[in-house]
Design a protein around this motif. Structure first.
Motif, short mmCIF file in Angstrom:
data_model
loop_
_atom_site.label_atom_id
_atom_site.label_comp_id
_atom_site.label_asym_id
_atom_site.label_seq_id
_atom_site.Cartn_x
_atom_site.Cartn_y
_atom_site.Cartn_z
N ASP A 1 1.80 2.74 3.49
CA ASP A 1 0.97 3.89 3.17
C ASP A 1 1.87 5.09 2.84
O ASP A 1 1.50 6.23 3.06
N HIS B 1 -10.29 2.18 1.87
CA HIS B 1 -9.67 2.71 3.10
C HIS B 1 -10.69 2.74 4.24
O HIS B 1 -11.72 3.42 4.14
N HIS C 1 0.82 -1.22 0.00
CA HIS C 1 0.00 0.00 0.00
C HIS C 1 0.85 1.26 0.00
O HIS C 1 1.35 1.67 1.05
N CYS D 1 -7.07 3.89 -1.51
CA CYS D 1 -7.55 4.76 -0.44
C CYS D 1 -8.78 5.53 -0.92
O CYS D 1 -8.82 6.76 -0.82
N VAL E 1 -8.33 -1.70 3.55
CA VAL E 1 -7.07 -0.99 3.64
C VAL E 1 -6.98 -0.33 5.02
O VAL E 1 -7.91 0.38 5.42
N HIS E 2 -5.93 -0.60 5.75
CA HIS E 2 -5.61 -0.11 7.10
C HIS E 2 -6.20 -1.01 8.19
O HIS E 2 -5.48 -1.50 9.02
ZN LIG Z 1 -5.83 5.32 3.41
#
Ligand SMILES: [Zn+2]
Ligand SMILES: [Zn+2]
Length: 493
Positions: free
Chosen positions: A402, A305, A60, A253, A335-336
Motif C-alpha cells: 500500500d 478497499h 498494491h 482503493c 484490498v486490505h
Molecule cells: Zn486502501
C-alpha cells in the motif's frame, strides 16, 4: 544466450525446488539446470554464490503518490512541529506545490497536526499538502484552500485539517493539477524505488477513487519507457470508462470504508475506544450491487478497499451474488481485508474471491497497546491480518505495501508475514515469499509469464546476498542485483 550460474535459484514452484543455473534468451528462461551444464557459445554470468528468487511483485501500491512524495518531504521521523516546518521550508517545489507525507500526530511532542495559520506563515502563496501517514486525513494551507473547487464549503472555523471526502478532494486537487512532466517524473522515481527494493513488477492504482482516471492513459501510453512493469488499475467506478481504457480490471482503493486510525473503517460492533462510533460505509448497498454486478458481467476484475468487518461483508455479499449469477474465474479482490471472522473467510474461499494484504500493517499496528488494540480491543485484534487462516482456506492472497502508506519493500513484508504478532496467523517463509512472487502473478492473471523461475517464464529475477529461507534478519538482506527480461537493472557489489 546467457547462462546465469553459481547461485541458488529458488524456483518457487514448490518448496525445495532449486536450480543451479538457468539459460536465458530474448528475455525468457529457456532452460533450467540442477547441475552446471557444459554449454558452448553462451555468455556465462557468474552470480557469485548469491540467492536468486523470482523478481518481487507488489500487488498494491499508489506508485504515483509514492514516487511523487519521494520527491517531496518525508515526515516519518520528525519529533516536533518545529522540525516539520524546517523540513517543509527546505523542500523543492513540484510544479509550484509542496508535498509532505508520512505525518503521524501521535508520534510528535505536540500530539497534534500543524494548523493552516502556521503553514501560511511559511507559505503564503504556495499550496501545501501535508498528509497523515494513513492517507485518510491531511492538512492544507490557505493558498491550497483558495484554489480547490470544494463540493461542500469549508467551515468558517476551518483550521487546515481535513478528513473523509474533503481529504480526498484536497489530495485529488494536488495530484490532478500537475503537468505531464511532473507525473512522469513521479512514476520514474517510483520505478527506481521499486527496482532498488527488488521488484520487477508493481500493481499501481491510478485515479481518484471517484470519477477521474487522471493520468491512466498517459502512463499506459508510456508504459514501455519504465524499467519496471507497472500493472495498472483504473481507480474509478465508471465501468464504461474502464472498458474504454482497455483495462482488464477496475478499482483499487475505491473505498468501501476508511481507516481504523481515523475511525472511518466500518465495524459491525463499535470502536473499543469510541463506543459511539462504528465507522462509515462510504457507499450504499445499492451502489455496490449495481457496480459489482455490472463490472462482473462485463468481465472486469474488481478491486475494492475494505478494512473493517462491516465493509468486507458489504462487498463480499455482492461478490458472492455476482458469482452466483455467473460463475467466473475472475479473482475479484478485497484490498486490505484486515478484520475478518472465520465465517467471512469461509465465504471468501467459497466464492473464489482473492485478497491483497499488507503484512506491514500488522507490524505497525498490531502490537501491544498498538493502534488495533486501542481501536478494536484485544479480541478483535486477534482477528486482523489473518494470513494463516486465509492460506489454509486456499484463498488466493498476495502481498502488497500500500506504498506510500508503508514502504515499498517486499523483504520487509515477508519478514512481517512470518512474524505476525498473533502466532496463530503466522505463515512459513516459503508462503511469505509466495505472497510476493507466485501468488502476486496469479492475482493479475500473469501466472504463465511471471512469478516463478521456470522454463518459458520471463527472466525477472531478484538476486540477494543472503538466503531468505535461513536468514535471521530478512528485511536487511542486501539486494545485489535485479534482472528484468534477462537484463541487469541494478548491480551493486
Ligand atoms: Zn486502501
Ligand atoms: Zn491503497
Amino acid at each position: 544466450m546467457k547462462l546465469f550460474y553459481n547461485a541458488k535459484f529458488y524456483s518457487m514452484e514448490m518448496e525445495n525446488k532449486i536450480f543451479r543455473a538457468i539459460l536465458v534468451q530474448d528475455g525468457k528462461i529457456i532452460e533450467t539446470y540442477h547441475e552446471l551444464p557444459q554449454l558452448k557459445n553462451v555468455e556465462k554470468i557468474d552470480l557469485d554464490n548469491a540467492f536468486v528468487y523470482p523478481g518481487f511483485i507488489d500487488t498494491h501500491t499508489h506508485s504515483f503518490e509514492g514516487g511523487l512524495y519521494s520527491l517531496g518531504a518525508d515526515l516519518k521521523n520528525v519529533s516536533n512541529l518545529e522540525e516539520v516546518f524546517t523540513i517543509l521550508s527546505q523542500i523543492e517545489k513540484l510544479d509550484n506545490k509542496i508535498f509532505a507525507y508520512q505525518f503521524d500526530e501521535n508520534l510528535i511532542a505536540e500530539k497534534r497536526f500543524p494548523t493552516k495559520d502556521e503553514l501560511d506563515k511559511i507559505f503564503p502563496e504556495t499550496p501545501v499538502l501535508l498528509r497523515r501517514i494513513d492517507g485518510h486525513s491531511c492538512v492544507i494551507n490557505s493558498a491550497a484552500a483558495k484554489e480547490i473547487n470544494w463540493k461542500e464549503k469549508l467551515p468558517t472555523n476551518f483550521n487546515g485539517y481535513l478528513r473523509k471526502k474533503q481529504n480526498g478532494e484536497a489530495s485529488n486537487w494536488f495530484h490532478h493539477n500537475l503537468d505531464d512532466e511532473a507525473i512522469l517524473r513521479s512514476y520514474h522515481a517510483a520505478a527506481e524505488i521499486g527496482i532498488k527494493t527488488g521488484h520487477t513488477a508493481i500493481h499501481t492504482m491510478i485515479g481518484n477513487a471517484y470519477a477521474q482516471d487522471l493520468h491512466f492513459q498517459l502512463i499506459k501510453n508510456n508504459i514501455a519507457q519504465f524499467p519496471i512493469e507497472f500493472i495498472l488499475y483504473p481507480q474509478i467506478t465508471n465501468i464504461s470508462r474502464a472498458l474504454e481504457l482497455g483495462s482488464p480490471r477496475i478499482g483499487g482503493c475505491i473505498l468501501a470504508d476508511g481507516s481504523f486510525g481515523s475511525y472511518t473503517a466500518a465495524l459491525k460492533k463499535p470502536y473499543s475506544d469510541n463506543p459511539q462510533e462504528k465507522g462509515i460505509l462510504y457507499k450504499t448497498d445499492e451502489f455496490w450491487e449495481n457496480f459489482i454486478l455490472e463490472a462482473h458481467e462485463k468481465g472486469l476484475q474488481i478491486a475494492i478497499h475494505c478494512i473493517g468487518d462491516a465493509a468486507i461483508s458489504q462487498i463480499l455479499k455482492f461478490y458472492e451474488k455476482a458469482q452466483m449469477q455467473t460463475q467466473k474465474d475472475i479473482r475479484h479482490i478485497i484490498v486490505h481485508n484486515e478484520l475478518t471472522s472465520d465465517k467471512m473467510l469461509d465465504r471468501i474461499a467459497a466464492a473464489g474471491i482473492s485478497a491483497t494484504m499488507q503484512p506491514m500493517f500488522d507490524r505497525l499496528w498490531a502490537g501491544k497497546n498498538g493502534l488495533y488494540e486501542k481501536r478494536l480491543g484485544k479480541e478483535r485484534t486477534l482477528r486482523t491480518n489473518r494470513l494463516r487462516s486465509i492460506i489454509d482456506r486456499k484463498i488466493l492472497v498476495a502481498g502488497g505495501s500500500d506504498w506510500y502508506i508503508t514502504e515499498l519493500n517486499a523483504l520487509a513484508g515477508i519478514d512481517a508475514a512470518i512474524r505476525l504478532h498473533n502466532p496463530e496467523e503466522r505463515i512459513s517463509r516459503f508462503e511469505a515469499v509466495e505472497l510476493y512472487t507466485k501468488n502476486a502473478a496469479r492475482l493479475s492473471f500473469n501466472e504463465k509469464r511471471l512469478g516463478t523461475i521456470s522454463k518459458d517464464k520471463q527472466a525477472d529475477l531478484v538476486i540477494l546476498e543472503k538466503d531468505i529461507f535461513s536468514s535471521e534478519n530478512i528485511k536487511d538482506i542486501q539486494i545485489k542485483r535485479v534482472i528484468k527480461k534477462g537484463e541487469f537493472l541494478i548491480q551493486t557489489k
